[in-house]
Motif scaffolding. Structure first.
Motif, mmCIF file in Angstrom:
data_model
loop_
_atom_site.group_PDB
_atom_site.id
_atom_site.type_symbol
_atom_site.label_atom_id
_atom_site.label_comp_id
_atom_site.label_asym_id
_atom_site.label_seq_id
_atom_site.Cartn_x
_atom_site.Cartn_y
_atom_site.Cartn_z
ATOM 1 N N ASP A 126 0.851 -1.189 0.000
ATOM 2 C CA ASP A 126 0.000 0.000 0.000
ATOM 3 C C ASP A 126 0.883 1.234 0.000
ATOM 4 O OD1 ASP A 126 -2.899 -0.098 -0.034
ATOM 5 O OD2 ASP A 126 -2.746 -1.351 1.754
ATOM 6 N N MET A 127 0.539 2.172 -0.845
ATOM 7 C CA MET A 127 1.282 3.427 -0.954
ATOM 8 C C MET A 127 0.432 4.554 -0.357
ATOM 9 S SD MET A 127 2.797 5.117 -4.468
ATOM 10 C CE MET A 127 4.496 4.538 -4.482
ATOM 11 N N VAL B 212 0.259 8.703 0.047
ATOM 12 C CA VAL B 212 0.808 9.919 -0.537
ATOM 13 C C VAL B 212 0.299 11.132 0.246
ATOM 14 C CG1 VAL B 212 0.937 11.303 -2.651
ATOM 15 C CG2 VAL B 212 0.826 8.803 -2.796
ATOM 16 N N THR C 184 -2.996 13.099 -0.450
ATOM 17 C CA THR C 184 -3.962 12.192 -1.070
ATOM 18 C C THR C 184 -4.524 11.283 0.030
ATOM 19 O OG1 THR C 184 -2.808 12.197 -3.196
ATOM 20 C CG2 THR C 184 -4.306 10.368 -2.780
ATOM 21 N N HIS C 185 -3.613 10.673 0.807
ATOM 22 C CA HIS C 185 -4.032 9.746 1.868
ATOM 23 C C HIS C 185 -3.983 10.367 3.257
ATOM 24 C CE1 HIS C 185 -2.776 7.130 -1.462
ATOM 25 N NE2 HIS C 185 -3.710 6.335 -1.037
ATOM 26 N N GLU D 93 -21.207 -2.424 -11.384
ATOM 27 C CA GLU D 93 -20.127 -3.197 -11.985
ATOM 28 C C GLU D 93 -19.554 -4.201 -10.984
ATOM 29 O OE1 GLU D 93 -15.815 -2.331 -12.351
ATOM 30 O OE2 GLU D 93 -16.567 -1.142 -14.017
ATOM 31 N N ASP E 250 -12.125 6.001 -5.508
ATOM 32 C CA ASP E 250 -11.333 5.534 -6.642
ATOM 33 C C ASP E 250 -10.405 6.677 -7.036
ATOM 34 O OD1 ASP E 250 -10.445 5.068 -9.354
ATOM 35 O OD2 ASP E 250 -11.915 3.471 -9.419
ATOM 36 N N HIS E 251 -9.107 6.405 -7.048
ATOM 37 C CA HIS E 251 -8.156 7.484 -7.302
ATOM 38 C C HIS E 251 -8.265 8.056 -8.706
ATOM 39 C CE1 HIS E 251 -5.948 7.497 -3.575
ATOM 40 N NE2 HIS E 251 -5.980 6.191 -3.572
ATOM 41 N N PHE E 252 -8.834 7.289 -9.625
ATOM 42 C CA PHE E 252 -8.792 7.742 -11.015
ATOM 43 C C PHE E 252 -10.165 7.820 -11.684
ATOM 44 C CE2 PHE E 252 -4.680 5.667 -10.190
ATOM 45 C CZ PHE E 252 -3.908 6.799 -10.269
ATOM 46 N N ALA E 253 -11.216 7.392 -10.979
ATOM 47 C CA ALA E 253 -12.536 7.407 -11.621
ATOM 48 C C ALA E 253 -13.021 8.851 -11.760
ATOM 49 C CB ALA E 253 -13.509 6.577 -10.811
ATOM 50 N N MET F 263 -11.245 6.232 -16.762
ATOM 51 C CA MET F 263 -10.735 4.886 -16.449
ATOM 52 C C MET F 263 -10.594 4.738 -14.941
ATOM 53 S SD MET F 263 -7.223 3.020 -17.630
ATOM 54 C CE MET F 263 -8.118 1.903 -18.689
ATOM 55 N N SER F 264 -11.233 3.707 -14.385
ATOM 56 C CA SER F 264 -11.156 3.502 -12.938
ATOM 57 C C SER F 264 -9.831 2.832 -12.574
ATOM 58 C CB SER F 264 -12.311 2.625 -12.466
ATOM 59 O OG SER F 264 -12.057 1.272 -12.808
ATOM 60 N N GLU F 265 -9.506 2.951 -11.302
ATOM 61 C CA GLU F 265 -8.313 2.309 -10.755
ATOM 62 C C GLU F 265 -8.338 0.811 -11.068
ATOM 63 O OE1 GLU F 265 -8.115 3.645 -6.738
ATOM 64 O OE2 GLU F 265 -6.533 2.232 -6.205
ATOM 65 N N ALA G 173 3.988 -0.474 -6.485
ATOM 66 C CA ALA G 173 3.121 0.614 -6.021
ATOM 67 C C ALA G 173 3.502 1.848 -6.814
ATOM 68 C CB ALA G 173 3.301 0.849 -4.530
ATOM 69 N N VAL H 88 -4.015 9.997 -15.251
ATOM 70 C CA VAL H 88 -4.032 8.780 -16.053
ATOM 71 C C VAL H 88 -3.710 9.153 -17.491
ATOM 72 C CG1 VAL H 88 -5.416 6.886 -16.943
ATOM 73 C CG2 VAL H 88 -5.675 7.604 -14.577
ATOM 74 N N ASP I 112 -0.322 -1.338 -5.929
ATOM 75 C CA ASP I 112 -1.228 -0.275 -5.513
ATOM 76 C C ASP I 112 -1.056 0.850 -6.519
ATOM 77 O OD1 ASP I 112 -3.044 1.087 -3.966
ATOM 78 O OD2 ASP I 112 -1.601 1.766 -2.483
ATOM 79 N N THR I 113 -2.178 1.415 -6.953
ATOM 80 C CA THR I 113 -2.103 2.581 -7.834
ATOM 81 C C THR I 113 -2.829 3.720 -7.144
ATOM 82 O OG1 THR I 113 -4.130 1.900 -8.944
ATOM 83 C CG2 THR I 113 -2.064 1.243 -9.962
ATOM 84 N N THR I 114 -2.214 4.880 -7.167
ATOM 85 C CA THR I 114 -2.813 6.003 -6.470
ATOM 86 C C THR I 114 -2.449 7.294 -7.187
ATOM 87 O OG1 THR I 114 -2.976 7.108 -4.337
ATOM 88 C CG2 THR I 114 -0.864 6.171 -4.895
ATOM 89 N N ARG I 115 -3.057 8.375 -6.754
ATOM 90 C CA ARG I 115 -2.787 9.656 -7.385
ATOM 91 C C ARG I 115 -1.743 10.410 -6.565
ATOM 92 N NH1 ARG I 115 -5.522 12.620 -11.299
ATOM 93 N NH2 ARG I 115 -7.316 11.226 -11.315
#
Lengths: 331, 331
Positions: free
Chosen positions: A42-43, A45, A48-49, A307, A328-331, B1-3, B84, B90, B117-120
């Motif tokens: 787990d990252m 940031v 962000t977190h 989904e 969701d970080h990117f949705a 695009m979702s995570e 990570a 994106v 893990d993917t994050t912003r």
């Protein structure tokens, strides 16, 4: 202060179950015979977190705790972790408090920090955790059966409420939250207590398990999708603190509960035949365990066709239209 | 695009030696009986470790390759990795090329990406690599004996030269580097080839080993300090490309060779009785292996008493005064 001295001073401790720890090109550990290695990462940031100016002790605690929670969700015993950290500058006070929080969590859960990397850059913390589980005994997301009970540990939504209060100082007045509930919510956000022992006990009980990090609906959705099940949840049955319970007509509060995330409670399924065993476990470990629904076949008359699985939420006998399932970080 | 879709599209491949890969709270693998698990982690930060606008394929390759190099330095067989990654946005083209480079390296070295893990956040890549070594057979930094030969694989200094040219476009004209040497140096910087097979073969040969990432003097210094040895190095004996060799009177070029880092070659020690075996290995694997000095007792008449061990460098029969041993993010 050199990188080498920094690691020596803040990140080197005696090893408990490690053959070679920090200080070589890699660490060496022995995974016990008959065990599978369980690995998660787990990252975290800054901004962000966590807020970049958050209490560094809490950042340290949480950066490891969220990984311990992943081990718990697999029914695994956490044993080892690596820490890669990018720092904008060397602030010794910050580092001392960060490492104190990190190792406080490591001590509670008996984890060795076996390696890592320190570098310069925008504040970013990446922890990889490793643990053990007897071969074939890990609790996976995909094991739920139609008709299983759905259980949740502890209470949900507090961390999201705490975050909302921290993000918006005037919110506290606006929503009229009492100081006790506010402090408890901020504590839930900053110092989560992963359900490590519960996860171990669930190995022989649960058919599936996940930790609630992204948000309850999103995470339960992962189980349902992986297990090809559906569920209909009654909002009133989801365990939460009274303050949230009393404000559930407000959609913002519904969001905290259903989609807020950062709860680090466990959501698991088990056959109805295990109810007595689970109630006993709840007493023995002094953890609230709430049965909130049953899995059903994935198709339902009212299914909203998310989904992540066919999951619907009822509130006062009417289906809730869900706008947000989780973070969701990117949705 | 979702995570979720991002992970599915760019970071999910078939597993080779993994019981459960990407997609649950953690991955499950089996470490073979009689083996120790070997674990290392490296974090790569945009504009600290690579230019943010570098070729994403190369960033992907290198972010895994530098970790493979740590496994090689331990004599371990790399098998599993977690990734990570924090992304500012994106960018699907970037992600497609990044993952192509990452998996190209994973394929060459037969490594499964088992989780992540993917994050912003500001671009940051943290890879943890895991491998196996027979119990007790890992090559550690601390095993060198006084009188051992000191060996280096390949050539050093090229990556640092390449970096200097990229950092300063006019440097190329100033130092009159030919295009071939320039391209080779940039390739050395961006697409390092870790010495995985060499590391495995050295298990039964080397008394100590390290990969040269921070800089030759710093890394050899780690071996000497851990092994309580010293060494006197003749600058002329350190293997490098002709272009560097021809400019060694220039202290900047000395720095590339001695302290540049990012070489990902192996520096190891072995008793003189192993020379024939090492020469054979060099032929079999088609890798230049150069014997550059011998370890001695840590105290020497001319010792410059570096923190990392008593290490001195001679050039044309005179001791060099060393200003910089290697890269340190915080010194």
């Amino acid at each position: 202060m050199s990188e080498f001295n920094l690691i020596q001073k803040y990140f080197t401790r005696l090893m408990r179950h490690t053959d070679l720890g920090v200080g070589d090109d890699a660490a060496l550990v022995k995974v016990a015979d008959g065990m599978q290695l369980v690995v998660s990462t787990d990252m975290s940031v800054a901004d962000t977190h966590f807020f970049h100016d958050a209490v560094p002790y809490d950042i340290g605690w949480k950066s490891l705790a969220v990984n311990v929670s992943d081990m718990a969700a697999m029914g695994a015993q956490a044993k080892w972790a690596t820490l890669a950290i990018a720092l904008p500058e060397v602030n010794e006070n910050w580092l001392a408090e960060y490492s104190r929080g990190f190792f406080a969590c490591a001590d509670v859960f008996n984890i060795d920090l076996i390696g890592g990397d320190t570098t310069r850059g925008p504040l970013n913390i990446s922890v990889t955790i490793m643990g053990e589980v007897p071969i074939g005994k890990a609790i996976r997301r995909s094991g739920a059966q139609v008709g299983d009970d759905i259980w949740v540990s502890g209470t949900l939504g507090s961390a999201a409420l705490g975050l909302a209060c921290l993000q918006n100082n005037t919110l506290q007045d606006k929503i009229g939250i009492e100081n006790d509930a506010l402090q408890a919510s901020i504590h839930a956000l900053c110092r989560p207590m992963p359900r490590a022992n519960l996860g171990l006990s669930l190995r022989s009980i649960a058919t599936s398990c996940i930790d609630i990090s992204d948000g309850f609906l999103a995470d339960l959705g992962h189980i349902l999708k992986a297990s090809n099940c559906g569920a209909t949840i009654d909002l009133d049955k989801i365990p939460c603190i009274d303050y949230l319970k009393n404000n559930l007509q407000n959609s913002q509060f519904q969001d905290y509960l259903l989609a807020g995330g950062d709860d680090y409670e466990l959501c698991f399924t088990a056959p109805p035949s295990k109810r007595d065993e689970i109630k006993l476990l709840s007493k023995q470990q002094n953890i609230l365990l709430t049965r909130i629904a049953n899995t059903r076949s994935p198709v339902s008359r009212m299914s909203i066709g998310l989904e992540s699985g066919s999951l619907e939420v009822m509130y006062q006998n009417k289906p809730l239209s869900i706008l947000k399932q989780g973070f969701d970080h990117f949705a």
